[in-house]
Design a protein around this motif. Structure first.
Motif, PDB file in Angstrom:
ATOM      1  N   GLU A  57       0.885  -1.156  -0.119  1.00 52.90           N
ATOM      2  CA  GLU A  57       0.078   0.053   0.079  1.00 52.90           C
ATOM      3  C   GLU A  57       0.772   1.191  -0.027  1.00 52.90           C
ATOM      4  N   GLU A  58       2.165   1.429   0.013  1.00 52.87           N
ATOM      5  CA  GLU A  58       2.935   2.559   0.124  1.00 52.87           C
ATOM      6  C   GLU A  58       2.883   3.033  -1.241  1.00 52.87           C
ATOM      7  N   ASP A  66       9.156  11.925  -2.645  1.00 46.54           N
ATOM      8  CA  ASP A  66       9.596  11.372  -1.542  1.00 46.54           C
ATOM      9  C   ASP A  66       9.485   9.726  -1.435  1.00 46.54           C
ATOM     10  N   LEU A  67      10.548   8.817  -1.352  1.00 47.76           N
ATOM     11  CA  LEU A  67      10.414   7.544  -1.196  1.00 47.76           C
ATOM     12  C   LEU A  67       9.720   7.070   0.214  1.00 47.76           C
ATOM     13  N   PRO A  68       8.924   5.891   0.207  1.00 47.41           N
ATOM     14  CA  PRO A  68       8.524   5.422   1.359  1.00 47.41           C
ATOM     15  C   PRO A  68       9.557   5.468   2.431  1.00 47.41           C
ATOM     16  N   PRO A  69       9.427   5.759   3.618  1.00 46.53           N
ATOM     17  CA  PRO A  69      10.444   5.836   4.788  1.00 46.53           C
ATOM     18  C   PRO A  69      11.302   4.700   5.172  1.00 46.53           C
ATOM     19  N   ARG A  70      10.757   3.656   4.515  1.00 43.33           N
ATOM     20  CA  ARG A  70      11.259   2.006   4.836  1.00 43.33           C
ATOM     21  C   ARG A  70      12.905   2.088   3.894  1.00 43.33           C
ATOM     22  N   THR A  71      12.907   3.158   2.905  1.00 42.13           N
ATOM     23  CA  THR A  71      14.035   3.023   2.080  1.00 42.13           C
ATOM     24  C   THR A  71      14.797   4.166   1.879  1.00 42.13           C
ATOM     25  N   THR A  72      15.809   4.238   1.356  1.00 40.56           N
ATOM     26  CA  THR A  72      16.434   5.660   1.118  1.00 40.56           C
ATOM     27  C   THR A  72      16.937   6.033  -0.262  1.00 40.56           C
ATOM     28  N   VAL A  73      17.385   7.084  -0.552  1.00 33.98           N
ATOM     29  CA  VAL A  73      17.818   7.452  -1.752  1.00 33.98           C
ATOM     30  C   VAL A  73      19.331   6.596  -2.013  1.00 33.98           C
TER      31      VAL A  73
END
Length: 731
Positions: free
Chosen positions: A255-256, A277-284
């Motif tokens: 659902e992200e 902005d990516l989902p907070p679970r991952t990073t650039v």
């Protein structure tokens, strides 16, 4: 009986009563009525247009973004002027000091400090990322567009006034006349504004099976270089396509959802940018590792997609293009503009990145390694760096070739190479030892100046920057090579402790292996350029352990191109794909042409080989008895007698040898006695001439036969004097 006749009037029945006839409307009356109705439609449409009902949110966001970028560019331009002014003040103060005017060291230090501060401000501005516009900034863009439309109606007089209901009604009432003035009130243009109007109706004409044409925007005017307003819009990356691609590589799950901050926009060059902005679970950083997979999911090559962090750890700036940016070669910008460079602060142009931006590598506080297999283009990449370095007269260039060919000869022939010699392990070790000794001298000078490391204002005080280029370093460092251990030990020490003193290494190799460049050496080579190699192990040997696993694998280039590779640019803090500028010597002679221009710049500053007292070459001459200044006496990389820095005594010997040979020419023979040569030369006695010829290397007198004289006498042969002169001249 006859009936009496009736009057005629009574015999005709009466006509029925009718209302007065209404006159038929004339053609003019019909036109007026139609025009009145059309004016009403046009007025309503203009009112809706002025209110901005047709403005698209994406266009508003783009307009607000353009405004912010314009302000940022204006700030950078202003700061550039401030930096230029600071440099000018410092240069003026130095000129005054050189002419003996009273300028204190504290004044010069303060001016130099201001230059450094302003340059720091400029760098901060240039590195700032323009964030997506806020809602307030987007609303401001909407108001600006509405005000611009009102200004168009009022002839510019209302551009600064607020949009009020009265203004809208007034403008709507006058719109048809303005359309006439604009030349758009006839034909299809008038049809567009006067057709029946419903609130919220789009500006374009109604869709029918017989659509006449794409509606013309009456406000936008096509500019040179821009697509025509009647052309179909180019394709752009949609938010759904982006999200689908990120889901395909596992960066968006379940659902992200992505938070789009700047919607995808495609410019006229076919480049698309989007900020999200990516989902907070991952990073650039995690996304960058999957860049090849993301490029594939977007239907692009990895060279056509770029990712940067735009602030937070999840805020991503994605750039994508429709054409391979490295497919075509590009010439070096120095060919068009061969001007003096500041290699320390501004760097030298070596190539370009995915976005087509020129990469400039600074020559300070970092050593370099450029590696790749044979024909990978590493030589072209190295040439861009080294040729660029010659345009900064503060750089003392030392070149050690790895082959016996003429690849590096142009640097010697132009006089820009302070040192140049062909493969010679013993001489390389002597050069490294001379540089280590010079490191100690430089550190003592830094101590006297109260500095911990070399900074721009004191480069000249320390004798410039030392740049040592070793081509085919494996020639000296592969296992089993003569003096390998001693050479590696000196290289490791220089790379570790000499940068702060202004001594920089540039190592080039086609054998990127740990045995050739050990970890202790590689760790101190901060700038790395890995062109095509055979496997991931070799790629990691250049770029660092684990880089191939992170997606930076120089063995995966498809197709491989000369000068194309992964570049670790510590000055920009990035590792990215780059291709070197095309710079050719064998066919087009571009390197020699550029070096001639660099030589003229260096000559003005007294920094050509032989123009200044070179402590490194002096130590090499003392240690080996041979000079490699400007490539030796023949400028071909073969050390020989020092011909660039002859002593007054040697200059006198050269003159006497030449005069003695000229005397033999006048005598018409290849032998002569001292007294007859001295008589023809004049201003020198026979005994003194003999001493000079012996000191020059012609030896003593020998028995010769002089035509017309009995027996043999003592004198000199032409061959002996010619050999001595050749030795003095290095030919």
């Amino acid at each position: 009986m006859a009936t009496e006749a009736q009057p005629v009037e009574q015999q005709i029945p009466p006509m029925p009563t009718q209302a007065p006839a209404t006159p038929e409307p004339t053609r003019g009356d019909k036109a007026k009525a139609a025009f009145k109705e059309q004016r009403g439609h046009a007025g309503a449409r203009v009112k809706d247009w002025l209110a901005g009902a047709d403005l698209d949110e994406i266009d508003l966001i783009q307009a607000a973004t353009d405004t912010k970028q314009g302000k940022q560019h204006a700030k950078i331009a202003h700061q550039n002027r401030v930096v230029a002014e600071a440099h000018g003040r410092l240069a003026h103060a130095k000129m005054r000091a050189e002419h003996g005017e009273p300028v204190s060291a504290s004044q010069l230090s303060a001016l130099a400090g201001r230059v450094a501060a302003e340059e720091s401000k400029l760098q901060i501005l240039e590195n700032q990322i323009v964030l997506p516009p806020t809602d307030r900034e987007a609303d401001r863009a909407r108001h600006s567009k509405r005000a611009g439309r009102a200004a168009l109606l009022f002839g510019g007089g209302a551009a600064s006034l607020p949009i009020t209901a009265t203004a809208v009604e007034h403008a709507a009432a006058g719109q048809p006349l303005i359309l006439v003035a604009l030349g758009a009130a006839a034909g299809y243009g008038w049809y567009l504004v006067s057709r029946p109007f419903d609130a919220g109706q789009p500006a374009s004409a109604p869709t029918t099976e017989t659509q006449l044409a794409t509606p013309v925007d009456l406000v936008k005017v096509a500019q040179p270089g821009m697509r025509d307003f009647n052309a179909p819009p180019p394709p752009a990356l949609t938010v759904k396509e982006l999200e689908d691609a990120l889901r395909a590589i596992g960066e968006v799950r379940g659902e992200e959802q992505l938070q789009i901050l700047a919607v995808p926009q495609r410019d006229t060059d076919g480049n698309t940018t989007v900020v999200f902005d990516l989902p907070p679970r991952t990073t650039v950083a995690e996304l960058k590792k999957k860049l090849p997979k993301l490029a594939g999911a977007l239907g692009r090559d990895v060279s056509m997609v770029d990712i940067e962090k735009a602030g937070t750890e999840v805020r991503t700036s994605l750039w994508m293009t429709d054409k391979d940016p490295f497919a075509d070669t590009r010439p070096s910008p120095l060919i068009k503009k061969p001007t003096q460079l500041d290699a320390w602060s501004e760097g030298v142009p070596v190539g370009w990145n995915k976005r087509g931006i020129t990469i400039r590598l600074a020559i300070h506080n970092q050593s370099f390694v450029i590696a790749g297999t044979s024909r990978s283009g590493k030589g072209v990449g190295a040439s861009n760096l080294v040729v660029g370095a010659t345009f900064d007269p503060r750089i003392n260039l030392r070149i050690v070739a790895g082959k016996q060919n003429a690849e590096w000869n142009p640097y010697a022939k132009a006089g820009v190479a302070s040192t140049y010699f062909k493969p010679d392990p013993a001489r390389l070790l002597a050069l490294l030892q001379a540089l280590l000794a010079d490191k100690d001298r430089r550190e003592r000078a830094l101590n006297d100046l109260g500095k911990s490391k070399l900074v721009a204002p004191i480069i000249d005080k320390l004798g410039g920057l030392e740049v040592l280029v070793i081509d085919e370093v494996a020639t000296y460092t592969r296992p089993g090579k003569p003096l390998r251990e001693e050479i590696l030990e000196a290289l490791i020490e220089l790379s570790a402790v000499a940068l702060g003193a202004g001594i920089i290494l540039v190592l080039i190799t086609q054998y990127p292996e740990v045995d050739v460049i050990p970890q202790a050496l590689s760790a101190n080579l901060g700038a790395k350029w890995a062109m095509r190699v055979e496997n991931a192990t070799q790629s990691n040997a250049i770029l660092g352990a684990g880089q191939a696993g992170a997606g930076r694998d120089a063995s995966k280039f498809d197709p491989p191109r000369p000068g194309f590779g992964w570049l670790v640019n510590p000055f920009a803090g990035v590792t990215d794909l780059a291709r070197s500028f095309d710079l050719d010597e064998d066919e087009r002679g571009e390197i020699s042409a550029l070096l001639e221009k660099a030589a003229r710049i260096r000559e003005k500053h007294g920094r050509l080989a032989g123009q200044w007292d070179d402590p490194i070459e002096r130590q090499l001459l003392n240690a080996t008895g041979l000079s490699s200044a400007a490539g030796g006496p023949k400028r071909d990389g073969v050390p020989g007698r020092n011909v660039l820095n002859r002593t007054p005594e040697q200059e006198f010997q050269v003159g006497c040898c030449r005069q003695a040979l000229a005397a033999m020419d006048r005598l018409g023979r290849d032998v002569a006695q001292l007294d007859e040569m001295a008589q023809l030369i004049g201003a020198i006695q026979p005994e003194e001439l003999g001493k000079v010829l012996r000191s020059a290397g012609a030896g003593g007198t020998v028995k010769i036969t002089v035509p017309g004289r009995d027996g043999q006498v003592r004198g000199y042969q032409r061959a002996d004097i010619r050999d001595a002169l050749d030795l003095l001249l290095g030919s």
